[in-house]
Scaffold this active site. Structure first.
Site, PDB file in Angstrom:
ATOM      1  N   GLU A 193       0.685  -0.978   0.277  1.00  0.00           N
ATOM      2  CA  GLU A 193      -0.287   0.022  -0.087  1.00  0.00           C
ATOM      3  C   GLU A 193       1.120   1.782  -0.087  1.00  0.00           C
ATOM      4  OE1 GLU A 193      -3.339   0.205  -0.138  1.00  0.00           O
ATOM      5  OE2 GLU A 193      -3.429  -1.503  -0.441  1.00  0.00           O
TER       6      GLU A 193
ATOM      7  N   CYS B 244      -2.759   9.264   2.215  1.00  0.00           N
ATOM      8  CA  CYS B 244      -1.950   8.649   0.795  1.00  0.00           C
ATOM      9  C   CYS B 244      -3.223   9.089  -0.168  1.00  0.00           C
ATOM     10  CB  CYS B 244      -1.950   7.222   0.677  1.00  0.00           C
ATOM     11  SG  CYS B 244      -3.551   6.283   1.681  1.00  0.00           S
TER      12      CYS B 244
HETATM   13  P1  NAD Z   1       7.627   5.141   4.926  1.00  0.00           P
HETATM   14  O1  NAD Z   1       8.231   4.153   3.534  1.00  0.00           O
HETATM   15  O2  NAD Z   1       9.001   5.690   5.174  1.00  0.00           O
HETATM   16  O3  NAD Z   1       7.778   4.201   6.095  1.00  0.00           O
HETATM   17  C1  NAD Z   1       7.044   3.207   6.388  1.00  0.00           C
HETATM   18  C2  NAD Z   1       7.444   2.376   7.442  1.00  0.00           C
HETATM   19  O4  NAD Z   1       8.495   1.391   6.807  1.00  0.00           O
HETATM   20  C3  NAD Z   1       7.731   2.946   8.762  1.00  0.00           C
HETATM   21  O5  NAD Z   1       7.278   1.449   9.855  1.00  0.00           O
HETATM   22  C4  NAD Z   1       9.534   2.543   8.628  1.00  0.00           C
HETATM   23  O6  NAD Z   1      10.221   2.308   9.513  1.00  0.00           O
HETATM   24  C5  NAD Z   1      10.332   1.493   7.671  1.00  0.00           C
HETATM   25  N1  NAD Z   1      11.003   0.751   7.363  1.00  0.00           N
HETATM   26  C6  NAD Z   1      11.736   2.055   6.348  1.00  0.00           C
HETATM   27  N2  NAD Z   1      12.644   1.367   6.107  1.00  0.00           N
HETATM   28  C7  NAD Z   1      12.154  -0.032   5.863  1.00  0.00           C
HETATM   29  C8  NAD Z   1      12.704  -1.246   5.624  1.00  0.00           C
HETATM   30  N3  NAD Z   1      13.681  -1.054   4.562  1.00  0.00           N
HETATM   31  N4  NAD Z   1      12.793  -2.245   5.455  1.00  0.00           N
HETATM   32  C9  NAD Z   1      11.470  -2.648   6.672  1.00  0.00           C
HETATM   33  N5  NAD Z   1      10.261  -1.217   6.506  1.00  0.00           N
HETATM   34  C10 NAD Z   1      11.319  -0.103   6.550  1.00  0.00           C
HETATM   35  O7  NAD Z   1       6.819   6.209   5.121  1.00  0.00           O
HETATM   36  P2  NAD Z   1       6.235   7.468   6.133  1.00  0.00           P
HETATM   37  O8  NAD Z   1       6.859   7.826   5.744  1.00  0.00           O
HETATM   38  O9  NAD Z   1       5.446   6.533   6.794  1.00  0.00           O
HETATM   39  O10 NAD Z   1       4.739   6.694   5.488  1.00  0.00           O
HETATM   40  C11 NAD Z   1       4.234   7.573   4.279  1.00  0.00           C
HETATM   41  C12 NAD Z   1       3.439   7.479   3.581  1.00  0.00           C
HETATM   42  O11 NAD Z   1       3.521   6.718   2.926  1.00  0.00           O
HETATM   43  C13 NAD Z   1       3.275   8.204   1.934  1.00  0.00           C
HETATM   44  O12 NAD Z   1       4.117   7.933   0.834  1.00  0.00           O
HETATM   45  C14 NAD Z   1       2.169   7.458   2.146  1.00  0.00           C
HETATM   46  O13 NAD Z   1       1.075   7.994   1.004  1.00  0.00           O
HETATM   47  C15 NAD Z   1       2.077   6.473   2.653  1.00  0.00           C
HETATM   48  N6  NAD Z   1       0.995   6.165   2.418  1.00  0.00           N
HETATM   49  C16 NAD Z   1       0.132   4.957   1.630  1.00  0.00           C
HETATM   50  C17 NAD Z   1      -1.172   3.920   2.396  1.00  0.00           C
HETATM   51  C18 NAD Z   1      -1.961   3.181   1.327  1.00  0.00           C
HETATM   52  O14 NAD Z   1      -2.943   2.693   2.135  1.00  0.00           O
HETATM   53  N7  NAD Z   1      -1.668   3.131  -0.275  1.00  0.00           N
HETATM   54  C19 NAD Z   1      -1.333   4.887   3.721  1.00  0.00           C
HETATM   55  C20 NAD Z   1      -0.748   6.001   4.491  1.00  0.00           C
HETATM   56  C21 NAD Z   1       0.567   6.437   3.808  1.00  0.00           C
END
Ligand code: NAD
Length: 519
Positions: free
Chosen positions: A246, A280
């Site tokens: 997602e 998002c």
């Molecule tokens: P992010 O991608 O920075 O982090 C998301 C999660 O991934 C965090 O818990 C982070 O610690 C973890 N993470 C980071 N590196 C990782 C790795 N190498 N391996 C495993 N896990 C890892 O996102 P964010 O800044 O927390 O959230 C914002 C983003 O999320 C935006 O781009 C938004 O569009 C997206 N989002 C999507 C949806 C959806 O349902 N499509 C919903 C909400 C947010």
């Protein structure tokens, strides 16, 4: 406030810790440990053990217990909303609507419908009428959830509800920015009497998330940015772990020539500035038909100027904080790029001096596709508007994106809107509405293109939490004279050709049957 740590990791005195600050006040509100790879592995092992007895319960019993957790969330909504508001800087209204009640609605839906949705399903066989096919759904095992900060309660619980009602255990790696609310949810879970090891929380940064994928999970639901999604999907791919991605969005709002201007303006403002635009599926670009554009822009600007921005702990506000300063830098970079390319700053555009992170709700007009604000995810309180000559031009621009999560179409003609929606490249298209599908448990939610793959919510997503077992049983005994088995003989092949020719050939039984069905 000190966060509750639910596991008891070794050498806790020397371990790295995360300090959590309120984005609205800048104050430190808690601290959590960073889980190392060994601790994550141990959590997954404990979850795996707990899953055995949970998976063996009847569906009715599992659903009953899951429902009790949904009820417990509502019973403790004030405490939860208060923490969400402090940790994520959200207005009380959004903490309740988008987080606590959305989670409880989701839990209630899946608890009530799982028995029917996961019941064995018969499959009608076309040729092998002598056999009976049935699909059975069984839990995958341990589901790993990796979640972002923008919906720190709803995102984890949405997936938790689906996973556990289907008989799985869950290990959650919440965002390092908002770990306290995840730990609070875990506390509510434990207090509600659900099996403590069945749902565990491992706090930490990216490497803790990576360790979770490496710890032997059976399924992964990742919600986050596109760049991280690529890394997580690659890790899952290497280990052949099925996953749902997602990722980001760039939702267009298309205001057609016959749109209700007041409705579209209200929707653009609510959809663009809810959660300070950090959604998002936020309205991230508006395509306004030239016949209504001037009026629409005027109403969007007026409505935006009336929004109250500030610390939700201090007053009733419409727009709360921005999660961290970097998001403000991103908003400023988009605005600078747009202004350099001819956009007009109609309102907002500046950070608000404060102890917390606040940014004025911003409307840009005279936008065009050369601007990053129209093409890249903003994730902040900016609504850029571009005028178009026709609905078709809007459609073509909307579809010219590497992202495809949500899209919005505004028209007074519902039939036209529905037909138009079918041509928009997005996972969900709402006609005359914004955002609501994010919390609609009955319908699938997810993206196409680089917005990800797989779905959360809806019946298919619930079944995705399961292994599907196809069981195929003979209805009539063919004995050992099966004509499809050894030995192969020329006479046997000739009989086969005759039979299949009758059924599959142009004038054959099957085509006659399908013609009669069509007529
Ligand atoms: P992010 O991608 O920075 O982090 C998301 C999660 O991934 C965090 O818990 C982070 O610690 C973890 N993470 C980071 N590196 C990782 C790795 N190498 N391996 C495993 N896990 C890892 O996102 P964010 O800044 O927390 O959230 C914002 C983003 O999320 C935006 O781009 C938004 O569009 C997206 N989002 C999507 C949806 C959806 O349902 N499509 C919903 C909400 C947010």
């Amino acid at each position: 406030m000190e966060a509750v740590v639910t596991s008891n990791p070794a050498n806790s005195s020397q371990r790295e810790r995360i300090t959590v600050r309120s984005p609205a006040s800048g104050q430190v509100i808690g601290e959590v440990p960073v889980f190392g790879a060994e601790e994550v592995k141990a959590a997954v092992e404990r979850a795996r053990k707990a899953q055995v007895s949970w998976g063996a319960l009847t569906q009715a019993e599992r659903s009953r217990r899951v429902l009790s957790f949904a009820h417990a969330l509502i019973a403790r909504e004030e405490e939860l909303c208060d923490l969400i508001s402090r940790e994520a800087g959200k207005p009380a209204f959004e903490a309740y609507l988008h987080e606590v009640s959305a989670s409880a609605i989701c839990g209630q839906y899946f608890a009530k419908h799982a028995e029917k949705l996961l019941a064995p399903r018969a499959v009608e066989l076309t040729l092998a009428k002598h056999r009976r096919a049935t699909l059975y759904y069984s839990p995958r095992g341990v589901v790993g959830l990796i979640t972002p900060w923008n919906f720190p309660l709803f995102m984890p619980l949405r997936d938790l509800f689906m996973a556990v009602v289907a008989g799985n255990a869950v290990v959650l790696k919440p965002s390092e920015v908002t770990p306290l609310i995840a730990l609070k949810a875990k506390q509510v879970w434990d207090d509600a009497g659900l099996p403590p090891e069945l749902f565990q929380v491992v706090t930490g940064y990216g490497p803790t998330g990576a360790a979770l994928i490496d710890a032997g999970i059976d399924f992964c639901v990742f919600t986050g940015g596109v760049a991280t999604g690529r890394r997580v999907a690659a890790m899952c791919g290497e280990r052949l772990i099925p996953c749902v991605m997602e990722l980001g969005g760039k939702a267009p709002l298309i205001a057609c020539s016959d749109a209700d201007v007041e409705l579209a303006a209200h929707a653009a403002v609510s959809g663009g500035f809810a959660n300070s635009g950090q959604i998002c599926i936020a309205v991230e670009r508006v395509y306004a038909h030239k016949s209504i554009a001037e009026q629409l822009e005027r109403r969007i600007i007026e409505r935006t100027r009336s929004l109250r921005v500030g610390d939700p702990q201090q007053q009733t506000v419409d727009v709360g904080a921005i999660i961290f300063p970097k998001q403000i830098d991103v908003a400023e970079a988009h605005i600078a790029d747009a202004l350099a390319k001819g956009a007009v700053l109609a309102t907002g555009g500046h950070r608000i001096e404060s102890k917390g992170n606040f940014f004025q709700p911003t409307v840009l007009t005279n936008c065009n596709p050369s601007m990053t604000v129209m093409t890249e995810e903003i994730f902040g309180p900016i609504v850029p508007v571009m005028r178009v000559d026709s609905d078709e031009e809007a459609l073509s621009l909307a579809n010219r994106s590497h992202l495809g999560l949500n899209a919005y179409v505004f028209t007074k003609d519902r039939s036209y809107g529905e037909a138009f929606a079918a041509r928009v490249e997005a996972g969900s298209v709402l006609v005359n509405d914004v955002l609501t599908n994010g919390g609609m448990p009955e319908t699938p939610f997810g993206g196409i293109k680089q917005s990800g793959f797989g779905r959360v919510l809806g019946e298919d997503a619930l079944r995705e939490m399961c292994n599907v077992r196809h069981v195929n049983v003979d209805r009539v005994g063919l004995g050992s004279n099966n004509p499809l088995w050894f030995p192969y003989t020329d006479a046997g092949l000739s009989r086969l050709r005759k039979a299949f020719g009758l059924m599959l050939g142009g004038g054959g039984l099957l085509s006659r049957l399908s013609k009669s069905i069509r007529s």
